[in-house]
Design a protein around this motif. Structure first.
Motif, short mmCIF file in Angstrom:
data_model
loop_
_atom_site.label_atom_id
_atom_site.label_comp_id
_atom_site.label_asym_id
_atom_site.label_seq_id
_atom_site.Cartn_x
_atom_site.Cartn_y
_atom_site.Cartn_z
N PHE A 1 0.82 -1.21 0.00
CA PHE A 1 0.00 0.00 0.00
C PHE A 1 0.85 1.27 0.00
O PHE A 1 0.43 2.31 -0.52
CB PHE A 1 -0.98 -0.02 1.17
CG PHE A 1 -2.05 -1.07 1.00
CD1 PHE A 1 -3.02 -0.93 0.02
CD2 PHE A 1 -2.06 -2.21 1.79
CE1 PHE A 1 -4.00 -1.90 -0.16
CE2 PHE A 1 -3.03 -3.19 1.62
CZ PHE A 1 -4.01 -3.02 0.64
N ALA A 2 2.07 1.19 0.54
CA ALA A 2 2.99 2.33 0.43
C ALA A 2 3.42 2.51 -1.01
O ALA A 2 3.52 3.63 -1.52
CB ALA A 2 4.20 2.12 1.33
N ALA A 3 3.68 1.39 -1.69
CA ALA A 3 4.09 1.45 -3.10
C ALA A 3 2.99 2.04 -3.97
O ALA A 3 3.25 2.80 -4.91
CB ALA A 3 4.47 0.06 -3.60
N ILE A 4 1.74 1.71 -3.66
CA ILE A 4 0.61 2.25 -4.41
C ILE A 4 0.56 3.78 -4.30
O ILE A 4 0.20 4.47 -5.24
CB ILE A 4 -0.71 1.63 -3.92
CG1 ILE A 4 -0.80 0.17 -4.40
CG2 ILE A 4 -1.92 2.40 -4.41
CD1 ILE A 4 -1.97 -0.59 -3.85
N GLY A 5 1.00 4.30 -3.15
CA GLY A 5 0.99 5.76 -2.96
C GLY A 5 2.28 6.43 -3.38
O GLY A 5 2.44 7.64 -3.19
N ASN A 6 3.18 5.68 -3.98
CA ASN A 6 4.47 6.25 -4.39
C ASN A 6 4.38 6.87 -5.77
O ASN A 6 3.64 6.41 -6.63
CB ASN A 6 5.54 5.15 -4.40
CG ASN A 6 6.89 5.68 -4.81
OD1 ASN A 6 7.38 6.66 -4.26
ND2 ASN A 6 7.50 5.04 -5.79
N ALA A 7 5.17 7.90 -6.00
CA ALA A 7 5.23 8.54 -7.32
C ALA A 7 6.24 7.81 -8.19
O ALA A 7 7.28 7.38 -7.71
CB ALA A 7 5.64 10.01 -7.18
N GLY A 8 5.91 7.67 -9.48
CA GLY A 8 6.79 6.95 -10.41
C GLY A 8 7.92 7.81 -10.91
O GLY A 8 8.06 8.04 -12.12
N VAL A 9 8.75 8.31 -10.01
CA VAL A 9 9.86 9.19 -10.36
C VAL A 9 11.16 8.57 -9.86
O VAL A 9 11.15 7.69 -8.99
CB VAL A 9 9.68 10.59 -9.74
CG1 VAL A 9 8.44 11.26 -10.31
CG2 VAL A 9 9.55 10.51 -8.21
N PRO A 10 12.33 9.01 -10.40
CA PRO A 10 13.60 8.45 -9.93
C PRO A 10 13.77 8.57 -8.42
O PRO A 10 13.49 9.61 -7.83
CB PRO A 10 14.64 9.30 -10.68
CG PRO A 10 13.95 9.74 -11.92
CD PRO A 10 12.51 9.95 -11.52
N MET A 11 14.19 7.49 -7.79
CA MET A 11 14.47 7.40 -6.35
C MET A 11 13.23 7.56 -5.48
O MET A 11 13.33 7.75 -4.27
CB MET A 11 15.54 8.42 -5.95
CG MET A 11 16.91 8.12 -6.56
SD MET A 11 18.24 9.05 -5.80
CE MET A 11 18.32 8.26 -4.18
N GLY A 12 12.02 7.46 -6.09
CA GLY A 12 10.80 7.59 -5.31
C GLY A 12 10.71 6.54 -4.22
O GLY A 12 10.36 6.84 -3.07
N CYS A 13 11.03 5.28 -4.55
CA CYS A 13 10.97 4.19 -3.57
C CYS A 13 11.99 4.39 -2.45
O CYS A 13 11.72 4.06 -1.29
CB CYS A 13 11.24 2.85 -4.25
SG CYS A 13 10.00 2.39 -5.43
N TYR A 14 13.15 4.92 -2.82
CA TYR A 14 14.22 5.11 -1.84
C TYR A 14 13.76 6.07 -0.73
O TYR A 14 13.87 5.78 0.46
CB TYR A 14 15.46 5.65 -2.54
CG TYR A 14 16.64 5.88 -1.62
CD1 TYR A 14 17.54 4.84 -1.35
CD2 TYR A 14 16.85 7.11 -1.02
CE1 TYR A 14 18.63 5.05 -0.50
CE2 TYR A 14 17.92 7.32 -0.17
CZ TYR A 14 18.82 6.28 0.08
OH TYR A 14 19.88 6.49 0.92
N PHE A 15 13.23 7.24 -1.14
CA PHE A 15 12.84 8.23 -0.15
C PHE A 15 11.55 7.84 0.57
O PHE A 15 11.34 8.24 1.72
CB PHE A 15 12.70 9.61 -0.82
CG PHE A 15 14.03 10.21 -1.19
CD1 PHE A 15 14.91 10.61 -0.20
CD2 PHE A 15 14.41 10.34 -2.51
CE1 PHE A 15 16.15 11.14 -0.52
CE2 PHE A 15 15.63 10.88 -2.85
CZ PHE A 15 16.51 11.28 -1.86
#
Length: 408
Positions: A340-354
């Motif tokens: 569910f965190a991934a669903i709210g993530n933006a598809g931009v560089p390093m989005g998952c990291y931050f």
């Protein structure tokens, strides 16, 4: 005519591969001036994709939702998209969990963590702050900052507003203008693809130079192997199995979507790749535009297979090194948190990291471990983005197989 088109596409792939190899060779030469030049070219292409991405995403959402009031099919499309998204994303996270349990990485020493903590302390934000940053308080700021999720919220509101506005000449004229702008954007995208070999050359040289200098290689072998192996299983086994189950040929779809997957690898942004993904899906796979222009922008936001796996594996790794007890219950809980965190993530560089940084900050884990991971995140981010775009393509193809003949 068909043979000429096939020959043209084959030549394009050959040119792209040649640019990839030449760039890798040039990056290994360690010529400072040449590396600076390639960095400049790579930045130019990144900006061009960012320039096209925002209006493409916005117009795709607006034009699709604007017809919601006139069509009963949008709910069906969204239902299929959400179903396949959740299914593939949970599979990615569960695969990551199983690999982590089987090949638990070693704990990073406290000294190494402390050396990296200072580098990241200024970057920490709470997850609530991350969620609040998505809610727009004006129209201009999200466009200026490139906040993809905020732009999608604004576009969705505008599209839904158009959808339920009474039919009139003004509404019809406005929708025609929006579709015209969309056609212009697709023309620009095709032009960008035509010069893409130059960008591939620069991106490849940039990555090769980083690897040659040792800046993206760390001593986290087992952790890296788990993350990358999980991504590869999702790309080459799990997603193809979903496609086969729906009667689709995964090799054929992978080949046809290869231009978008190549761009995804080098841009490290599924949102930035969206214009190419849309064009490739409609041109190479003959996806119904009514489906592709709804499914792909939505998937760019919510269908983050690679991000879910990264968040889960990295969070468990950090919690383990921070002294947290990792019970089976805790791990299963983090599967849901990661999805569910991934669903709210933006598809931009390093989005998952931050996003992972925010989650770990909220539970008081050792953030310095992320500083240890940072030097090798470039490679992880590249593979994750390919996985995300490949999953988006698969969801779009499966939805098209289910509903393509029903929707005009």
């Amino acid at each position: 005519m068909t043979d000429k088109i096939k020959e043209k596409k084959t030549n394009q792939i050959i040119i792209w591969i040649a640019a990839l190899i030449l760039g890798a060779f040039a990056g290994c030469l360690k010529i400072t001036a040449l590396n600076h030049f390639f960095d400049f070219i790579a930045t130019v292409f990144t900006r061009l994709f960012q320039f096209i991405a925002i209006p493409t995403i916005s117009l795709a959402v607006i034009t699709t939702l604007s017809e919601l009031g006139n069509k009963k099919d949008t709910g069906k499309i969204f239902g299929h998209t959400l179903f396949y998204t959740l299914l593939t994303t949970f599979c990615a996270a569960i695969t990551g969990l199983l690999l982590y349990i089987l090949f638990t990485p070693d704990t990073i020493t406290t000294n190494t963590i402390e050396q990296q903590t200072a580098q990241l302390s200024s970057e920490t934000v709470s997850y609530y702050e991350h969620l609040l940053s998505i809610i727009p308080n004006n129209i201009i700021q999200p466009l200026l900052s490139g906040n993809i999720l905020s732009i999608i919220i604004i576009s969705a509101a505008f599209g839904l507003g158009l959808s339920f506005t009474s039919n009139s000449e003004n509404k019809t004229a406005l929708i025609k203008i929006l579709h015209g702008m969309q056609e212009v954007l697709f023309t620009l995208i095709r032009a960008l693809l035509w010069i893409m070999p130059i960008g591939i050359l620069a991106f490849s040289a940039q990555l090769s130079a980083q690897i040659a200098s040792g800046s993206v290689i760390g001593a986290l072998g087992k952790y890296i192997a788990i993350v990358l192996f999980g991504n590869l299983i999702q790309i080459f086994i799990i997603i193809p199995l979903f496609l086969l189950a729906r009667g689709l040929n995964p090799i054929h779809i992978f080949h046809k979507m290869s231009p978008a997957l190549t761009v995804a690898f080098f841009t490290k942004s599924s949102a930035g790749t969206l214009p190419v993904t849309l064009t490739t899906a409609e041109t190479n796979l003959n996806i119904n535009p009514a489906i592709s222009r709804f499914v792909l922008p939505i998937c760019t936001t919510i269908n983050m297979n690679g991000c879910a796996a990264f968040i889960l594996i990295t969070s468990l790794f950090i919690m383990q090194s921070s002294g947290f007890e990792l019970t089976i219950g805790t791990m299963i809980l983090w599967v849901f948190i990661s999805v569910f965190a991934a669903i709210g993530n933006a598809g931009v560089p390093m989005g998952c990291y931050f996003l992972t940084l925010s989650l770990m900050s909220s539970i008081g884990a050792q953030l310095g471990i992320l500083g240890v991971i940072l030097p090798i995140y470039t490679i992880i981010d590249m593979v994750e983005t390919v996985e995300n775009v490949w999953s988006d393509s698969a969801v779009c193809a499966m939805t098209n197989k289910d509903l393509g003949k029903e929707i005009c």
